[in-house]
Design a protein around this motif. Structure first.
Motif, PDB file in Angstrom:
ATOM      1  N   ILE A  36       0.826  -1.221   0.000  1.00 43.86           N
ATOM      2  CA  ILE A  36       0.000   0.000   0.000  1.00 43.86           C
ATOM      3  C   ILE A  36       0.860   1.271   0.000  1.00 43.86           C
ATOM      4  CG2 ILE A  36      -2.108  -0.975   1.014  1.00 43.86           C
ATOM      5  CD1 ILE A  36      -1.135  -0.047   3.776  1.00 43.86           C
ATOM      6  N   ASP A  37       2.139   1.129  -0.306  1.00 45.13           N
ATOM      7  CA  ASP A  37       3.040   2.281  -0.363  1.00 45.13           C
ATOM      8  C   ASP A  37       2.844   3.158   0.884  1.00 45.13           C
ATOM      9  OD1 ASP A  37       4.847   4.152  -1.193  1.00 45.13           O
ATOM     10  OD2 ASP A  37       3.435   5.215  -2.506  1.00 45.13           O
ATOM     11  N   SER A  38       3.027   2.516   2.045  1.00 42.37           N
ATOM     12  CA  SER A  38       2.805   3.225   3.312  1.00 42.37           C
ATOM     13  C   SER A  38       4.021   3.018   4.204  1.00 42.37           C
ATOM     14  CB  SER A  38       1.538   2.679   3.969  1.00 42.37           C
ATOM     15  OG  SER A  38       1.187   3.451   5.087  1.00 42.37           O
ATOM     16  N   GLY A 162      -6.700   2.491   1.917  1.00 41.62           N
ATOM     17  CA  GLY A 162      -7.641   3.011   2.921  1.00 41.62           C
ATOM     18  C   GLY A 162      -8.088   1.995   3.955  1.00 41.62           C
ATOM     19  N   PHE A 165      -4.559  -1.790   6.311  1.00 39.61           N
ATOM     20  CA  PHE A 165      -3.814  -1.800   7.596  1.00 39.61           C
ATOM     21  C   PHE A 165      -4.728  -1.885   8.806  1.00 39.61           C
ATOM     22  CE2 PHE A 165      -4.752   2.497   6.295  1.00 39.61           C
ATOM     23  CZ  PHE A 165      -5.154   3.141   7.453  1.00 39.61           C
ATOM     24  N   ASN A 224     -12.325   9.107   5.924  1.00 38.21           N
ATOM     25  CA  ASN A 224     -12.511  10.434   6.506  1.00 38.21           C
ATOM     26  C   ASN A 224     -13.909  10.647   7.065  1.00 38.21           C
ATOM     27  OD1 ASN A 224     -10.962  12.820   6.795  1.00 38.21           O
ATOM     28  ND2 ASN A 224     -10.127  12.329   4.774  1.00 38.21           N
ATOM     29  N   ALA A 260     -11.736   0.557  16.603  1.00 37.34           N
ATOM     30  CA  ALA A 260     -11.641   0.903  15.187  1.00 37.34           C
ATOM     31  C   ALA A 260     -10.313   1.566  14.893  1.00 37.34           C
ATOM     32  CB  ALA A 260     -12.778   1.829  14.797  1.00 37.34           C
ATOM     33  N   PHE A 319     -19.804   0.449  16.721  1.00 40.75           N
ATOM     34  CA  PHE A 319     -20.364   1.187  15.577  1.00 40.75           C
ATOM     35  C   PHE A 319     -19.623   0.778  14.315  1.00 40.75           C
ATOM     36  CE2 PHE A 319     -17.288   3.470  18.165  1.00 40.75           C
ATOM     37  CZ  PHE A 319     -16.252   3.647  17.278  1.00 40.75           C
ATOM     38  N   GLY A 320     -20.315   0.887  13.186  1.00 37.39           N
ATOM     39  CA  GLY A 320     -19.639   0.553  11.932  1.00 37.39           C
ATOM     40  C   GLY A 320     -20.600   0.533  10.766  1.00 37.39           C
TER      41      GLY A 320
HETATM   42  N1  COA Z   1      -0.353   5.115   3.800  1.00 43.95           N
HETATM   43  C1  COA Z   1       0.260   6.280   3.579  1.00 43.95           C
HETATM   44  N2  COA Z   1      -0.385   7.379   3.148  1.00 43.95           N
HETATM   45  C2  COA Z   1      -1.705   7.259   2.934  1.00 43.95           C
HETATM   46  C3  COA Z   1      -2.405   6.042   3.124  1.00 43.95           C
HETATM   47  C4  COA Z   1      -1.675   4.940   3.584  1.00 43.95           C
HETATM   48  N3  COA Z   1      -2.252   3.753   3.846  1.00 43.95           N
HETATM   49  N4  COA Z   1      -3.706   6.242   2.844  1.00 43.95           N
HETATM   50  C5  COA Z   1      -3.823   7.523   2.473  1.00 43.95           C
HETATM   51  N5  COA Z   1      -2.618   8.136   2.522  1.00 43.95           N
HETATM   52  C6  COA Z   1      -2.302   9.531   2.214  1.00 43.95           C
HETATM   53  C7  COA Z   1      -3.254  10.123   1.214  1.00 43.95           C
HETATM   54  O1  COA Z   1      -2.777   9.924  -0.100  1.00 43.95           O
HETATM   55  C8  COA Z   1      -3.215  11.587   1.595  1.00 43.95           C
HETATM   56  O2  COA Z   1      -2.070  12.178   1.079  1.00 43.95           O
HETATM   57  P1  COA Z   1      -2.050  13.724   0.589  1.00 43.95           P
HETATM   58  O3  COA Z   1      -2.372  14.535   1.828  1.00 43.95           O
HETATM   59  O4  COA Z   1      -0.673  13.917   0.070  1.00 43.95           O
HETATM   60  O5  COA Z   1      -3.134  13.823  -0.445  1.00 43.95           O
HETATM   61  C9  COA Z   1      -3.083  11.569   3.120  1.00 43.95           C
HETATM   62  O6  COA Z   1      -2.502  10.280   3.427  1.00 43.95           O
HETATM   63  C10 COA Z   1      -4.374  11.731   3.856  1.00 43.95           C
HETATM   64  O7  COA Z   1      -5.349  10.822   3.306  1.00 43.95           O
HETATM   65  P2  COA Z   1      -6.743  10.607   3.972  1.00 43.95           P
HETATM   66  O8  COA Z   1      -7.485   9.563   3.216  1.00 43.95           O
HETATM   67  O9  COA Z   1      -7.405  11.946   4.154  1.00 43.95           O
HETATM   68  O10 COA Z   1      -6.278  10.020   5.360  1.00 43.95           O
HETATM   69  P3  COA Z   1      -6.941  10.164   6.777  1.00 43.95           P
HETATM   70  O11 COA Z   1      -6.240  11.165   7.575  1.00 43.95           O
HETATM   71  O12 COA Z   1      -8.434  10.269   6.671  1.00 43.95           O
HETATM   72  O13 COA Z   1      -6.605   8.753   7.396  1.00 43.95           O
HETATM   73  C11 COA Z   1      -7.706   6.714   7.886  1.00 43.95           C
HETATM   74  C12 COA Z   1      -7.093   7.587   6.804  1.00 43.95           C
HETATM   75  C13 COA Z   1      -8.312   5.478   7.218  1.00 43.95           C
HETATM   76  C14 COA Z   1      -6.614   6.308   8.866  1.00 43.95           C
HETATM   77  C15 COA Z   1      -8.770   7.528   8.640  1.00 43.95           C
HETATM   78  O14 COA Z   1      -9.672   8.124   7.747  1.00 43.95           O
HETATM   79  C16 COA Z   1      -9.546   6.687   9.594  1.00 43.95           C
HETATM   80  O15 COA Z   1      -8.997   6.187  10.548  1.00 43.95           O
HETATM   81  N6  COA Z   1     -10.861   6.569   9.385  1.00 43.95           N
HETATM   82  C17 COA Z   1     -11.690   5.761  10.226  1.00 43.95           C
HETATM   83  C18 COA Z   1     -11.486   4.381   9.820  1.00 43.95           C
HETATM   84  C19 COA Z   1     -12.047   3.424  10.773  1.00 43.95           C
HETATM   85  O16 COA Z   1     -11.707   3.426  11.920  1.00 43.95           O
HETATM   86  N7  COA Z   1     -12.929   2.586  10.269  1.00 43.95           N
HETATM   87  C20 COA Z   1     -13.499   1.554  11.004  1.00 43.95           C
HETATM   88  C21 COA Z   1     -14.810   1.961  11.472  1.00 43.95           C
HETATM   89  S1  COA Z   1     -15.680   0.535  11.865  1.00 43.95           S
END
Ligand code: COA
Length: 333
Positions: A36-38, A162, A165, A224, A260, A319-320
């Motif tokens: 995932i290039d993370s 998204g 991880f 988000n 979560a 929740f979810g």
């Molecule tokens: N690794 C590295 N960078 C990543 C990435 C990853 N896995 N996923 C997204 N990015 C980058 C994006 O490209 C973006 O880069 P930019 O600012 O240069 O455009 C930046 O990180 C922010 O992306 P965004 O999608 O806005 O991230 P975020 O801050 O919303 O974090 C989550 C992503 C998924 C961690 C966050 O939204 C989250 O935790 N949401 C709730 C998820 C959850 O708990 N779900 C379960 C509920 S049951």
């Protein structure tokens, strides 16, 4: 008109025993970042997750359910023959029918209990707990095993930045039964179907079958939007639950939110103004998000590690996808 018999059960219910099962493979961030290039740093900062648990091939939804339930029944101190209900909350049992609950009940050697599955995603365990408590109070069952179980590694796209991880595998179970004092408070639950698409299975099974290169359907999430909803709306649900139970945050010993994301957990605790002394479950760091299994896994860990003790007052909230949510206050068994 003929009068029909009306039955009622125990005036109060409680969690009598809890057990859990962690999937065997411990997967650090380092093992998933390439696809995932993370980076480990990004994942920890955004989610608080350091490692997650993935199931080995033999660790099926049924196996993890049975193992967690066996421990819960043993700790409840009842004879398995007394269990007359099994509810399994899951979204990752890969047979559409029959319910895995019937197979779990059979493998546990139970005597023909009512057994069914429910689908409320990450909120599934707290839904099951509410149903079980109502069944015991209504007299439709006496001892009900409630299991939250997932094998999300099967339906997680390891290349989806998204979600790859976040998700994980495991099971947690409780026995709900009659009690002299109320040990399971009133539930506050609901749904917001307008946000149906925020977390969902990407493809309909019929589209999978019609595809030229069929693949397992995967979960996708608008992270988000989910984050904002969870962090702000769920704190209100938590307060509503305390109000319905007739207590305040000052009466709480333990807070077990759905595991979560650590930032959601912290945001909720701040929004609720939880006193410092309240123990907060933070199992997500090691276990990842195991959906329906996350609340019982986290609660059992606190009990086993001595951070929550029998008789403590704990707020559970889950929740979810749906979006669906459910919360109740319980007495720790
Ligand atoms: N690794 C590295 N960078 C990543 C990435 C990853 N896995 N996923 C997204 N990015 C980058 C994006 O490209 C973006 O880069 P930019 O600012 O240069 O455009 C930046 O990180 C922010 O992306 P965004 O999608 O806005 O991230 P975020 O801050 O919303 O974090 C989550 C992503 C998924 C961690 C966050 O939204 C989250 O935790 N949401 C709730 C998820 C959850 O708990 N779900 C379960 C509920 S049951």
């Amino acid at each position: 008109m003929t009068d029909l018999a009306s039955v009622s059960g125990a005036p109060h219910t409680a969690i009598l025993g809890i057990g859990s099962y962690r999937a065997g493979r411990l997967v650090p961030n380092a093992d998933i970042v390439e696809a995932i290039d993370s980076s480990d740093e990004w994942i920890q900062q955004r989610s608080g997750i350091k490692t997650r648990r993935f199931a080995e091939p033999h660790e099926t939804v049924q196996l993890m359910s049975v193992e967690s339930a066996r421990v819960a029944i043993e700790r409840a101190g009842i004879d398995p023959a007394q269990v007359d209900g099994v509810i399994v909350a899951t979204i990752s049992h890969m047979l559409q029918t029959p319910a895995v609950a019937t197979a779990v009940a059979h493998e546990l050697g139970l005597e023909r209990p009512v057994a069914f599955d429910i689908s409320a995603a990450c909120a599934g365990f707290c839904h099951g707990l509410a149903l079980a408590s109502d069944m015991v109070r209504a007299g439709s069952a006496k001892y009900v095993v409630v299991i939250g179980v997932e094998r999300l590694s099967d339906i997680t796209d390891s290349h989806d930045r998204g979600s790859a991880f976040i998700f994980s595998d495991g099971a947690g179970a409780v026995v709900v039964g009659p009690s002299e004092r109320a040990g399971i408070g009133p539930v506050v639950w609901g749904s917001d179907g307008e946000q149906f698409d925020l977390i969902r299975q990407r493809e309909d099974w019929r589209d999978v079958v019609a595809s030229d290169s069929p693949q397992m359907p995967h979960l996708v999430m608008q992270g988000n939007a989910v984050f904002r909803w969870a962090a702000f709306e769920m704190a209100k649900v938590a307060h509503a639950t305390l109000d319905r139970t007739g207590i305040t945050v000052d009466d709480l010993d333990v807070f077990v939110p759905h595991q979560a994301n650590m930032r959601i957990i912290d945001a909720m605790a701040r929004a609720m103004k939880l006193p410092e002394r309240v123990t907060i479950a933070r199992d997500v760091a090691d276990q990842g998000n195991s959906s329906a299994a996350s609340v019982p896994l986290a609660l059992d860990r606190l009990v086993q590690e001595g951070q929550a003790k029998s008789g403590d007052t704990a707020l559970l909230i889950a929740f979810g996808a749906g979006l669906a949510y459910a919360a109740q206050v319980v007495t720790v068994p």
